[in-house]
Design a protein around this motif. Structure first.
Motif, PDB file in Angstrom:
ATOM      1  N   ASN A  19       0.856  -1.196   0.000  1.00 42.70           N
ATOM      2  CA  ASN A  19       0.000   0.000   0.000  1.00 42.70           C
ATOM      3  C   ASN A  19       0.887   1.239   0.000  1.00 42.70           C
ATOM      4  N   ASN A  52      -2.821   4.449  -2.368  1.00 38.52           N
ATOM      5  CA  ASN A  52      -3.643   5.014  -1.303  1.00 38.52           C
ATOM      6  C   ASN A  52      -3.734   6.524  -1.508  1.00 38.52           C
ATOM      7  N   LYS A  92      -7.351   3.006  -3.658  1.00 39.19           N
ATOM      8  CA  LYS A  92      -8.155   2.959  -2.425  1.00 39.19           C
ATOM      9  C   LYS A  92      -8.809   4.315  -2.171  1.00 39.19           C
ATOM     10  N   THR A 120     -13.712   0.847   1.773  1.00 43.97           N
ATOM     11  CA  THR A 120     -13.173   2.184   1.786  1.00 43.97           C
ATOM     12  C   THR A 120     -12.063   2.314   2.831  1.00 43.97           C
ATOM     13  N   ASN A 121     -11.429   3.479   2.770  1.00 45.32           N
ATOM     14  CA  ASN A 121     -10.499   3.885   3.831  1.00 45.32           C
ATOM     15  C   ASN A 121     -11.326   4.385   5.017  1.00 45.32           C
ATOM     16  N   THR A 122     -10.673   4.974   5.997  1.00 46.61           N
ATOM     17  CA  THR A 122     -11.381   5.462   7.192  1.00 46.61           C
ATOM     18  C   THR A 122     -12.111   6.779   6.908  1.00 46.61           C
ATOM     19  N   SER A 131     -12.561   4.064  12.000  1.00 42.04           N
ATOM     20  CA  SER A 131     -12.685   2.747  11.363  1.00 42.04           C
ATOM     21  C   SER A 131     -13.664   1.896  12.158  1.00 42.04           C
ATOM     22  N   GLY A 132     -13.812   0.632  11.771  1.00 44.62           N
ATOM     23  CA  GLY A 132     -14.618  -0.300  12.564  1.00 44.62           C
ATOM     24  C   GLY A 132     -16.110  -0.151  12.319  1.00 44.62           C
ATOM     25  N   LEU A 135     -18.201   2.378  10.439  1.00 46.39           N
ATOM     26  CA  LEU A 135     -17.910   2.508   9.006  1.00 46.39           C
ATOM     27  C   LEU A 135     -18.640   1.458   8.173  1.00 46.39           C
ATOM     28  N   VAL A 157     -14.032  -3.185   2.377  1.00 44.95           N
ATOM     29  CA  VAL A 157     -13.431  -3.107   3.714  1.00 44.95           C
ATOM     30  C   VAL A 157     -14.121  -2.022   4.520  1.00 44.95           C
ATOM     31  N   GLY A 159     -15.457  -2.129   8.881  1.00 43.83           N
ATOM     32  CA  GLY A 159     -16.371  -2.607   9.910  1.00 43.83           C
ATOM     33  C   GLY A 159     -16.687  -4.088   9.884  1.00 43.83           C
ATOM     34  N   TYR A 180      -9.411  -4.934   9.211  1.00 38.92           N
ATOM     35  CA  TYR A 180      -8.349  -4.345  10.032  1.00 38.92           C
ATOM     36  C   TYR A 180      -8.825  -4.273  11.489  1.00 38.92           C
ATOM     37  N   THR A 181      -9.783  -3.379  11.772  1.00 38.65           N
ATOM     38  CA  THR A 181     -10.200  -3.136  13.153  1.00 38.65           C
ATOM     39  C   THR A 181     -10.780  -4.397  13.812  1.00 38.65           C
TER      40      THR A 181
HETATM   41  C1  LIG Z   1      -4.513   2.357  12.756  1.00 36.91           C
HETATM   42  C2  LIG Z   1      -4.925   2.305  11.307  1.00 36.91           C
HETATM   43  C3  LIG Z   1      -3.968   2.517  10.321  1.00 36.91           C
HETATM   44  C4  LIG Z   1      -4.329   2.484   8.957  1.00 36.91           C
HETATM   45  N1  LIG Z   1      -3.362   2.705   7.998  1.00 36.91           N
HETATM   46  C5  LIG Z   1      -3.702   2.654   6.691  1.00 36.91           C
HETATM   47  C6  LIG Z   1      -2.716   2.859   5.679  1.00 36.91           C
HETATM   48  O1  LIG Z   1      -1.539   3.065   5.951  1.00 36.91           O
HETATM   49  N2  LIG Z   1      -3.120   2.818   4.379  1.00 36.91           N
HETATM   50  C7  LIG Z   1      -4.425   2.568   4.036  1.00 36.91           C
HETATM   51  O2  LIG Z   1      -4.738   2.527   2.850  1.00 36.91           O
HETATM   52  N3  LIG Z   1      -5.369   2.365   4.970  1.00 36.91           N
HETATM   53  C8  LIG Z   1      -5.039   2.404   6.285  1.00 36.91           C
HETATM   54  N4  LIG Z   1      -6.009   2.191   7.239  1.00 36.91           N
HETATM   55  C9  LIG Z   1      -7.406   1.934   6.819  1.00 36.91           C
HETATM   56  C10 LIG Z   1      -7.737   0.453   6.851  1.00 36.91           C
HETATM   57  O3  LIG Z   1      -6.898  -0.278   5.983  1.00 36.91           O
HETATM   58  C11 LIG Z   1      -9.203   0.201   6.484  1.00 36.91           C
HETATM   59  O4  LIG Z   1      -9.435   0.671   5.167  1.00 36.91           O
HETATM   60  C12 LIG Z   1     -10.168   0.921   7.417  1.00 36.91           C
HETATM   61  O5  LIG Z   1      -9.697   0.908   8.745  1.00 36.91           O
HETATM   62  C13 LIG Z   1     -11.559   0.286   7.390  1.00 36.91           C
HETATM   63  O6  LIG Z   1     -11.502  -1.082   7.741  1.00 36.91           O
HETATM   64  P1  LIG Z   1     -11.783  -1.626   9.227  1.00 36.91           P
HETATM   65  O7  LIG Z   1     -13.087  -1.055   9.694  1.00 36.91           O
HETATM   66  O8  LIG Z   1     -11.772  -3.122   9.090  1.00 36.91           O
HETATM   67  O9  LIG Z   1     -10.639  -1.128  10.084  1.00 36.91           O
HETATM   68  C14 LIG Z   1      -5.685   2.226   8.595  1.00 36.91           C
HETATM   69  C15 LIG Z   1      -6.637   2.004   9.610  1.00 36.91           C
HETATM   70  C16 LIG Z   1      -6.284   2.049  10.936  1.00 36.91           C
HETATM   71  C17 LIG Z   1      -7.354   1.818  11.996  1.00 36.91           C
END
Ligand SMILES: Cc1cc2nc3c(=O)[nH]c(=O)nc-3n(C[C@H](O)[C@H](O)[C@H](O)COP(=O)(O)O)c2cc1C
Length: 194
Positions: A19, A52, A92, A120-122, A131-132, A135, A157, A159, A180-181
């Protein structure tokens, strides 16, 4: 490059996705140079790559999702990969992207042979990214929207805390999912119990 040395030592038990973002102190006009630099350095070591352009933590990075900024990055990446062995390259996006903006982004991705989008991203909130669970529905909505406007495959992605959550994203049209979360909260148990 430190990460190159680390990746070279990786036993490669699973596919490696890399990424890439831009540096904080690189202007948006020159951002494409950062993406190209990292791609060049690591292309042989990754199985797929993610551009990203949606992290809320790097100032102004999310402006790279729009119009000319995205066009410049993706066309430079297209030129770079033209004569290279094929590896998927994905973009992304942020959960705030929808409507006409999403249509424009889809067009730019299609013009530049992007292999997939990650939705999506956060969410951008004061002080960082959310996140989580909060989302989950928002990222689902973006998947729903994307599959209506583009054939470019989606990785869903946001939640995911259970198998049912994965199934929901797949039912909306995502072809793969990421977590991730949920992994932070549930650990490996997440993958063994629904
Ligand atoms: C602590 C943290 C660091 C993250 N770092 C990145 C990153 O470096 N690049 C990226 O594209 N997304 C990053 N994300 C976003 C996650 O990859 C993911 O898209 C987002 O958290 C939604 O998924 P989730 O609800 O499963 O966490 C990060 C999320 C968290 C919580």
């Amino acid at each position: 490059m430190a990460i190159r040395e680390r990746l070279k030592k990786d036993p490669r038990l699973v596919p490696i996705g890399i990424n890439i973002g831009k540096n904080r102190d690189t202007s948006n006009e020159r951002a494409y140079e950062d993406y190209l630099f990292t791609l060049r350095e690591l292309y042989d070591l990754g199985d797929y790559f993610v551009l990203n352009v949606s992290s809320p933590n790097t100032p102004n990075l999310r402006e790279l999702q729009m119009g000319e900024n995205l066009g410049v990055i993706l066309s430079e990446v297209w030129r770079f990969r033209r004569f290279k062995p094929y590896k998927p390259i994905l973009v992304k996006l942020a959960p705030e992207i929808s409507g006409e903006d999403m249509v424009e982004i889809a067009k730019i991705c299609e013009e530049n042979d992007i292999d997939g989008v990650i939705l999506t991203n956060t969410l951008k909130v004061e002080g960082g990214g959310l996140s989580g669970k909060p989302l989950f529905e928002i990222s689902n909505e973006r998947i729903r929207e994307w599959v209506k406007i583009s054939k470019i495959p989606v990785i869903g992605v946001g939640g995911i805390f259970s198998l049912e959550d994965v199934q929901k994203k797949l039912s909306l049209g995502a072809v793969l999912t990421q977590v991730y979360t949920g992994f932070v909260y549930r650990g490996w148990e997440l993958f063994s119990q629904p």
